[in-house]
Design an enzyme around this catalytic site. Structure first.
Site, PDB file in Angstrom:
ATOM      1  N   GLU A  17      -7.550 -20.131  35.595  1.00  0.00           N
ATOM      2  CA  GLU A  17      -8.261 -20.261  37.032  1.00  0.00           C
ATOM      3  C   GLU A  17      -8.769 -21.520  37.423  1.00  0.00           C
ATOM      4  O   GLU A  17      -8.943 -21.895  38.458  1.00  0.00           O
ATOM      5  CB  GLU A  17      -9.360 -19.256  37.029  1.00  0.00           C
ATOM      6  CG  GLU A  17     -10.733 -19.970  36.298  1.00  0.00           C
ATOM      7  CD  GLU A  17     -10.923 -20.032  34.878  1.00  0.00           C
ATOM      8  OE1 GLU A  17      -9.968 -19.789  34.090  1.00  0.00           O
ATOM      9  OE2 GLU A  17     -11.580 -21.124  34.340  1.00  0.00           O
ATOM     10  N   ARG A  55      -7.149 -24.352  37.240  1.00  0.00           N
ATOM     11  CA  ARG A  55      -6.110 -25.103  38.106  1.00  0.00           C
ATOM     12  C   ARG A  55      -6.195 -24.616  39.277  1.00  0.00           C
ATOM     13  O   ARG A  55      -5.655 -25.572  40.281  1.00  0.00           O
ATOM     14  CB  ARG A  55      -4.899 -25.225  37.094  1.00  0.00           C
ATOM     15  CG  ARG A  55      -4.378 -23.658  37.130  1.00  0.00           C
ATOM     16  CD  ARG A  55      -3.273 -23.581  35.827  1.00  0.00           C
ATOM     17  NE  ARG A  55      -3.868 -23.663  34.568  1.00  0.00           N
ATOM     18  CZ  ARG A  55      -2.982 -23.557  33.512  1.00  0.00           C
ATOM     19  NH1 ARG A  55      -1.672 -23.330  33.677  1.00  0.00           N
ATOM     20  NH2 ARG A  55      -3.542 -23.552  32.376  1.00  0.00           N
ATOM     21  N   LYS A 106     -10.887 -12.560  28.363  1.00  0.00           N
ATOM     22  CA  LYS A 106     -10.925 -13.452  26.801  1.00  0.00           C
ATOM     23  C   LYS A 106     -11.449 -12.564  25.857  1.00  0.00           C
ATOM     24  O   LYS A 106     -12.319 -11.626  26.255  1.00  0.00           O
ATOM     25  CB  LYS A 106     -12.130 -14.561  27.099  1.00  0.00           C
ATOM     26  CG  LYS A 106     -11.528 -15.550  27.997  1.00  0.00           C
ATOM     27  CD  LYS A 106     -12.294 -16.905  28.036  1.00  0.00           C
ATOM     28  CE  LYS A 106     -11.893 -18.130  28.996  1.00  0.00           C
ATOM     29  NZ  LYS A 106     -10.798 -18.638  28.321  1.00  0.00           N
ATOM     30  N   LYS A 139     -13.979 -29.354  37.895  1.00  0.00           N
ATOM     31  CA  LYS A 139     -13.929 -28.051  37.841  1.00  0.00           C
ATOM     32  C   LYS A 139     -15.368 -27.470  37.666  1.00  0.00           C
ATOM     33  O   LYS A 139     -15.877 -27.701  36.625  1.00  0.00           O
ATOM     34  CB  LYS A 139     -13.178 -27.502  36.667  1.00  0.00           C
ATOM     35  CG  LYS A 139     -13.088 -26.139  36.195  1.00  0.00           C
ATOM     36  CD  LYS A 139     -12.139 -25.764  35.160  1.00  0.00           C
ATOM     37  CE  LYS A 139     -12.317 -24.270  34.565  1.00  0.00           C
ATOM     38  NZ  LYS A 139     -11.197 -23.968  33.524  1.00  0.00           N
ATOM     39  N   ASP A 144     -16.527 -18.379  32.763  1.00  0.00           N
ATOM     40  CA  ASP A 144     -15.245 -17.981  32.795  1.00  0.00           C
ATOM     41  C   ASP A 144     -15.166 -16.647  31.660  1.00  0.00           C
ATOM     42  O   ASP A 144     -14.883 -16.843  30.619  1.00  0.00           O
ATOM     43  CB  ASP A 144     -14.462 -19.153  32.032  1.00  0.00           C
ATOM     44  CG  ASP A 144     -12.874 -18.805  32.292  1.00  0.00           C
ATOM     45  OD1 ASP A 144     -12.358 -17.687  32.753  1.00  0.00           O
ATOM     46  OD2 ASP A 144     -12.073 -19.482  31.768  1.00  0.00           O
TER      47      ASP A 144
END
Ligand code: BES
Ligand code: MN
Ligand code: ZN
Length: 505
Positions: free
Chosen positions: A349, A351, A277, A265, A270
């Site tokens: 995101e 996955r 978040k 990944k 993120d």
């Protein structure tokens, strides 16, 4: 650093480390130390218990010169990870105070059959202890210029002549590994304004050119042409285009025992996207490419070691950002595999991009074994803490081999189930599946079930959720920092796989 091997301590280095395991026979180490330092044996024995990382400093005299001797405790029944930790910590805490001429005495270590792996761990730990996390500091920290963290420092290893050959190989490995790990530290610790999907691709290209493996990078247009809709969906909110990095290593002499496909990944930051978040720990999301870093480091190490394997590593790389163009919760997207996905939470995101990476690897490389690594879920951290990575596999033999490698290297894994019962959590009303159930219970498992839908029925796949271990609290930094978790683990797994395949053909 110059590293040399010696079979006796003819002249003393300016400082000598004598590693000692607790409760084993300390006689030979202590008598040697008593003789060199003229400290009474009984006093040494009463003052130094060889607890993990315990250090006792003593002084020696040779001619007109005063020299240091350090007893270094390894703790009880030390495993490789304990030896590594003791040396890393020792050097980290003293680097500017250590002379540029340092020795390690393995002549007086009780040999219990472990000293060769200990040598690798000691050298590895010493180099990692010198790692400087201050990448962007404009001033170097003041220290002694005549110190061990100087470029032309010397490290002497004293080992018995019967061990010379194995010791040389172990030392070379420890050095090679440390250099790759420190590159990976830099990459994972780098902030997202210095590390984009393009930077990740450049790292791979440079490493490939240096160590002799192929690197192909798909740019945004090529990713579109390939139909990697899930990766493109995650990238929508970002200024920086995605990259899809394909690394491939084959041994030069053509001996290929097995074909292994890795997927990592590569989220360079993120934010969570529109499912944003909270800010408290968001800065750590610069390390959301820890899985990518692990597979890239493993690739580099495998090439350095010239492993007789056909290894591929694939990294979908992107930021997950907030923008008017970002995907929205509820949006339905496509994927490389062809399945449609309802995006319930844009923060799930990893996955999505792994779905494309896994399907691409399974389809185009058809590896015997496929392993993905990802900082995938907070749920995995809540389950295992920072003590182990989560392991999910549809193949018991593969799972057992990975667990064993984790135990040997200290980069531990713990297996969680992949029962089909969990599949209902990712059933969508409107699309083929959804990326989140809305139910935080068993989040690491439902994430793994989502990935499983994209492996093209591969019979030997494992997913390692390394969210809790890719970065960690340590004595080496005030904030969480990179661990390079996965490289030692995977190299150990691959070497065991080679040994096993060799013994059955
Ligand atoms: N990158 C995070 C997982 C993570 C969290 C890694 C903390 C390291 C530290 C991942 O993309 C994520 O956000 N996962 C969500 C999934 C959820 C929305 C289903 C999570 O675990 O909260
Ligand atoms: Mn996320
Ligand atoms: Zn993430």
């Amino acid at each position: 650093m110059k590293i040399s091997l010696h079979h006796q301590i003819a002249s003393l280095p300016q400082a000598l480390i004598v590693p000692v395991a607790q409760n084993t026979d300390l006689e030979s180490a202590f008598s040697f130390v008593a003789e060199k330092t003229q400290a009474p044996f009984e006093l040494i024995k009463s003052d130094f218990k060889a607890a993990s990382k315990e250090v006792q400093t003593l002084y020696m005299e040779e001619g007109q010169e005063n020299k240091r001797l350090f007893l270094l405790g390894l703790g009880e029944k030390p495993a490789v990870k304990d030896v590594l930790a003791a040396f890393r910590s020792f050097v980290f805490n003293r680097k500017s105070n250590l002379p540029p001429d340092l020795g390690i005495d393995f002549l007086h270590t009780t040999d219990n059959g472990h000293t060769i792996p200990w040598m690798e761990a000691a050298v590895n730990g010493i180099l990692l202890g010198l790692y400087d996390i201050g990448l962007y500091k404009t001033k170097k920290e003041a220290g002694n210029d005549q110190a061990f963290n100087d470029n032309d420092a010397s490290l002497h290893l004293y080992v018995s002549s019967s061990q010379a050959k194995a010791a040389k190989a172990a030392i070379d490995r420890g050095v090679a590994l440390a250099h790759t790990q420190m590159e990976i530290f830099d990459l994972v610790n780098a902030p997202a304004n210095k590390k984009t999907p393009q930077t990740m691709a450049e790292w791979a290209a440079l490493s490939g050119a240096k160590y002799g493996y192929d690197v192909k990078v798909l740019n945004k247009e090529e990713i579109e042409a390939q139909g990697m809709h899930a990766l493109l969906a995650v990238n929508r909110g970002s200024e920086n285009p995605p990259t899809f990095i394909i690394m491939e290593y084959k041994p030069k002499d053509g001996t290929v025992l097995k074909k292994v496909g890795l997927v990592g990944k590569g989220v360079t930051f993120d934010t969570g996207g529109l499912s944003i978040k909270p800010s408290t720990n968001m800065h750590y999301m610069k390390s959301d490419m820890g899985g990518a870093a692990a597979v890239m480091g493993t690739m580099e190490m495998a090439a350095k070691l010239r492993l007789p394997l056909h290894l591929t590593a694939v990294v979908p790389a992107t930021e997950n950002s907030v923008d008017a163009k970002s995907i929205r919760p509820g949006d339905v997207i496509g994927s490389y595999d062809g399945k449609t996905i309802e995006v319930i939470d844009t923060d799930a995101e990893g996955r999505l991009i792994l779905a494309d990476g896994l399907a691409y690897t399974a389809r185009n490389f058809k590896p015997d074994v496929m392993i993905d690594l990802a900082t995938l879920t907070g749920s995995c951290i809540r389950t295992l803490g920072t003590y182990a990575g989560g392991l999910f596999s549809n193949n018991d033999e593969l799972a057992a081999e990975l667990l064993a490698a984790g135990q040997l290297t200290g980069e531990r894994l713990w297996q969680l189930p992949l029962w089909d019962d969990y599949k209902r959590e990712i059933k969508s009303d409107v699309a083929d599946l959804k990326n989140f159930s809305g139910n935080p219970a068993a989040g690491a498992i439902t994430a793994a079930k989502f990935l499983e839908a994209f492996i093209q029925d591969h019979p030997a796949w494992a997913h390692l959720d390394i969210a809790g271990v890719a970065v960690g609290d340590s004595e080496f930094s005030s904030q969480k920092s990179a661990t390079a978790f996965g490289i030692r683990l995977l190299i150990c797994y691959l070497e065991n796989l080679i040994a096993k395949t060799n013994s059955t053909v």
